[in-house]
Structures are given as structure tokens and as C-alpha cells.
Design a protein around this motif. Structure first.
Motif, PDB file in Angstrom:
ATOM      1  N   ARG A  32     -67.525  75.572  40.632  1.00  0.00           N
ATOM      2  CA  ARG A  32     -67.485  75.107  39.047  1.00  0.00           C
ATOM      3  C   ARG A  32     -66.509  75.525  38.261  1.00  0.00           C
ATOM      4  N   GLY A  33     -66.071  76.885  38.518  1.00  0.00           N
ATOM      5  CA  GLY A  33     -65.224  77.716  37.791  1.00  0.00           C
ATOM      6  C   GLY A  33     -66.291  78.481  37.079  1.00  0.00           C
ATOM      7  N   PHE A  34     -65.665  80.047  37.014  1.00  0.00           N
ATOM      8  CA  PHE A  34     -66.526  81.366  36.607  1.00  0.00           C
ATOM      9  C   PHE A  34     -67.050  80.880  35.138  1.00  0.00           C
ATOM     10  N   ASP A  35     -66.215  80.369  34.347  1.00  0.00           N
ATOM     11  CA  ASP A  35     -66.857  80.220  32.906  1.00  0.00           C
ATOM     12  C   ASP A  35     -67.778  79.041  32.861  1.00  0.00           C
ATOM     13  N   HIS A  36     -68.085  78.428  33.667  1.00  0.00           N
ATOM     14  CA  HIS A  36     -68.768  77.229  33.402  1.00  0.00           C
ATOM     15  C   HIS A  36     -70.319  77.435  34.195  1.00  0.00           C
ATOM     16  N   VAL A  37     -70.441  78.659  34.645  1.00  0.00           N
ATOM     17  CA  VAL A  37     -71.679  79.003  35.438  1.00  0.00           C
ATOM     18  C   VAL A  37     -72.264  80.119  34.514  1.00  0.00           C
ATOM     19  N   THR A  59     -72.954  93.076  34.956  1.00  0.00           N
ATOM     20  CA  THR A  59     -72.190  92.203  34.315  1.00  0.00           C
ATOM     21  C   THR A  59     -71.814  90.988  35.020  1.00  0.00           C
ATOM     22  N   LYS A  60     -71.487  89.595  34.349  1.00  0.00           N
ATOM     23  CA  LYS A  60     -71.167  88.553  35.290  1.00  0.00           C
ATOM     24  C   LYS A  60     -69.944  88.710  35.980  1.00  0.00           C
ATOM     25  N   GLU A  61     -69.030  89.680  35.323  1.00  0.00           N
ATOM     26  CA  GLU A  61     -67.673  89.772  36.050  1.00  0.00           C
ATOM     27  C   GLU A  61     -68.047  90.565  37.250  1.00  0.00           C
ATOM     28  N   GLU A  62     -68.807  91.644  37.295  1.00  0.00           N
ATOM     29  CA  GLU A  62     -69.239  92.394  38.240  1.00  0.00           C
ATOM     30  C   GLU A  62     -69.921  91.614  39.396  1.00  0.00           C
ATOM     31  N   LEU A  63     -70.653  90.644  39.048  1.00  0.00           N
ATOM     32  CA  LEU A  63     -71.176  89.674  40.090  1.00  0.00           C
ATOM     33  C   LEU A  63     -70.192  88.955  40.820  1.00  0.00           C
ATOM     34  N   ALA A 124     -61.439  85.721  31.454  1.00  0.00           N
ATOM     35  CA  ALA A 124     -62.454  86.835  31.668  1.00  0.00           C
ATOM     36  C   ALA A 124     -62.390  87.922  33.055  1.00  0.00           C
ATOM     37  N   LEU A 125     -62.096  86.933  34.136  1.00  0.00           N
ATOM     38  CA  LEU A 125     -61.838  87.466  35.388  1.00  0.00           C
ATOM     39  C   LEU A 125     -60.508  88.302  35.477  1.00  0.00           C
ATOM     40  N   ARG A 126     -59.411  87.521  34.750  1.00  0.00           N
ATOM     41  CA  ARG A 126     -58.239  88.154  34.660  1.00  0.00           C
ATOM     42  C   ARG A 126     -58.161  89.647  33.995  1.00  0.00           C
ATOM     43  N   ALA A 127     -58.981  89.652  32.911  1.00  0.00           N
ATOM     44  CA  ALA A 127     -59.146  90.944  32.454  1.00  0.00           C
ATOM     45  C   ALA A 127     -59.731  91.785  33.089  1.00  0.00           C
ATOM     46  N   ARG A 128     -61.216  91.304  33.668  1.00  0.00           N
ATOM     47  CA  ARG A 128     -61.783  92.201  34.646  1.00  0.00           C
ATOM     48  C   ARG A 128     -60.552  92.768  35.732  1.00  0.00           C
TER      49      ARG A 128
END
Length: 222
Positions: A32-37, A59-63, A124-128
Motif C-alpha cells: 500500500r505504500g509506507f505513507d498510507h499505512v 518509530t514507524k521508520e524503524e519498523l 520519510a524512508l529516504r530520509a531514514r
């Protein structure tokens, strides 16, 4: 050499729970895409509470990057385990060749593409990913200081770490771009190897035998 103690039952159950949550979340993020979950949706799908998720992931990014710490430590581990007579660069170069040539197991690029595409679609994931790169560089500098026995503020270790990470990041980005383009194995391996060989050649001209692990002296004759 002392063997590492196996984790107890409680620790194994915690590891299993963490892995189960991560697998559910990763599947949802890719579909679904990271930002949509949301975390709440992950919790519902994994049949745990939101608080349980945050017990394992801050965090969600760590998940999503659930193995991020392993990645941060990857180059450090290679250097710590370098062979006698090997410098830090020798060890990194050897492992790079093994991976690209398939000597240490296949590069499962088919499995990489959905993961990489999900990162590329999310700011968000690119920043992470960039943060993990910065953490990797800092840990690499610290490892070089420890392995050389120099002072904590040694500028050489920081400079070497920055140079190595620059080449390493270039190789990662090149691999990711080729995976997203569905390049066949017969094409991306030679291209990645050629790029890496040139990168390591240039690094060697500047770093040389920095952080060389000396060979142990032979045992005295009886």
C-alpha cells in the motif's frame, strides 16, 4: 574462543514476536505504500496492541528498517574480523568482491525491488536511509579509532570513514537503480564490479594500508 550463549526461551519469544510484527508491517508497506499505512493498522493486522509495537520499534521508520542496526554495523564487523595482514580497505574490498561475484551467496535482486521501490516512493524512508548512512559513517570512524588505538578525536579515522562511506553509498545507489530497471544478472554484476574496482582503486591511493592487522609472529622454536 568463547562461544556466544544461546538466548533463553523468553528472549527467543521476543525475537519471534518482533519478527512477526515486522513481516506483517513490511508486507503492508510494500502493498500500500509506507505513507498510507498507520501503526494502528499494522497492530490490527499483526493482532497486537499499538503499545506492543512500540515496545519493539521506537518509530514507524524503524519498523520498516527493522534490520537497520545490522546495516549500521556491517562495515565495522568486516573490519573487526579482517584477516592477519589485511588492512581495513583490504577486508572491505575482499567482501565486496565476494558479494558481487556471488562467492558469499546470491544477490536476491528479485526480493530487493519491492523494498527499494517502497523507499523511493516515501520521503520519510529516504530520509531514514540517509540517517542510517550517517550513523554507519560515525560507527565506522569509531571502529577505526578502536582498531588503531588512536585518540577519540583522531581526524584520520573520520576522514577515512567519510571516504569509504562515499564509495559504499555510490555502490548501493548504483545497485538499487539497476534493480529498479530490472537489469539482468549478467549485466548488473559486471557493471557493479567495474564501478567498485575503480572506487577501491582510488580509495587505496589515498588510504593505503591504514588500519593494517599485523601478522602474528611465529611461535618460538623449541
Amino acid at each position: 574462543m568463547a562461544t556466544k550463549a544461546k538466548p533463553g526461551l523468553r528472549e527467543r519469544k521476543k525475537q519471534q514476536t518482533r519478527l512477526a510484527i515486522s513481516q506483517v508491517a513490511t508486507r503492508m508497506f510494500i502493498e500500500r505504500g509506507f505513507d498510507h499505512v498507520t501503526i494502528a493498522e499494522v497492530a490490527e493486522a499483526a493482532e497486537v496492541s499499538v503499545n506492543t509495537i512500540f515496545n519493539y520499534f521506537s518509530t514507524k521508520e524503524e519498523l520498516f528498517f527493522d534490520r537497520g542496526e545490522e546495516g549500521v554495523e556491517a562495515l565495522c564487523r568486516i573490519i573487526k574480523e579482517r584477516r592477519e595482514g589485511e588492512s581495513a580497505l583490504d577486508a572491505l574490498h575482499r567482501v565486496f568482491r565476494q558479494v558481487v561475484k556471488g562467492d558469499s551467496g546470491p544477490l536476491r535482486v528479485q526480493n530487493m525491488k519491492p523494498f527499494i521501490a517502497t523507499i523511493e516512493a516515501s520521503p520519510a524512508l529516504r530520509a531514514r536511509a540517509r540517517l542510517l548512512l550517517e550513523q554507519s559513517e560515525a560507527r565506522l570512524a569509531q571502529t577505526l579509532i578502536e582498531e588503531t588505538g588512536l585518540q577519540p578525536d583522531d581526524p584520520t579515522a573520520r576522514s577515512v570513514a567519510a571516504m569509504v562511506m562515499g564509495v559504499w553509498w555510490m555502490l548501493i545507489q548504483d545497485l538499487q537503480a539497476r534493480v529498479l530497471r530490472d537489469e539482468p544478472d549478467s549485466k548488473f554484476r559486471p557493471a557493479l564490479l567495474r564501478l567498485g574496482e575503480r572506487g577501491f582503486e582510488l580509495l587505496r591511493s589515498g588510504i593505503g594500508d591504514y588500519c593494517l592487522r599485523k601478522k602474528s609472529p611465529p611461535p618460538p622454536a623449541k
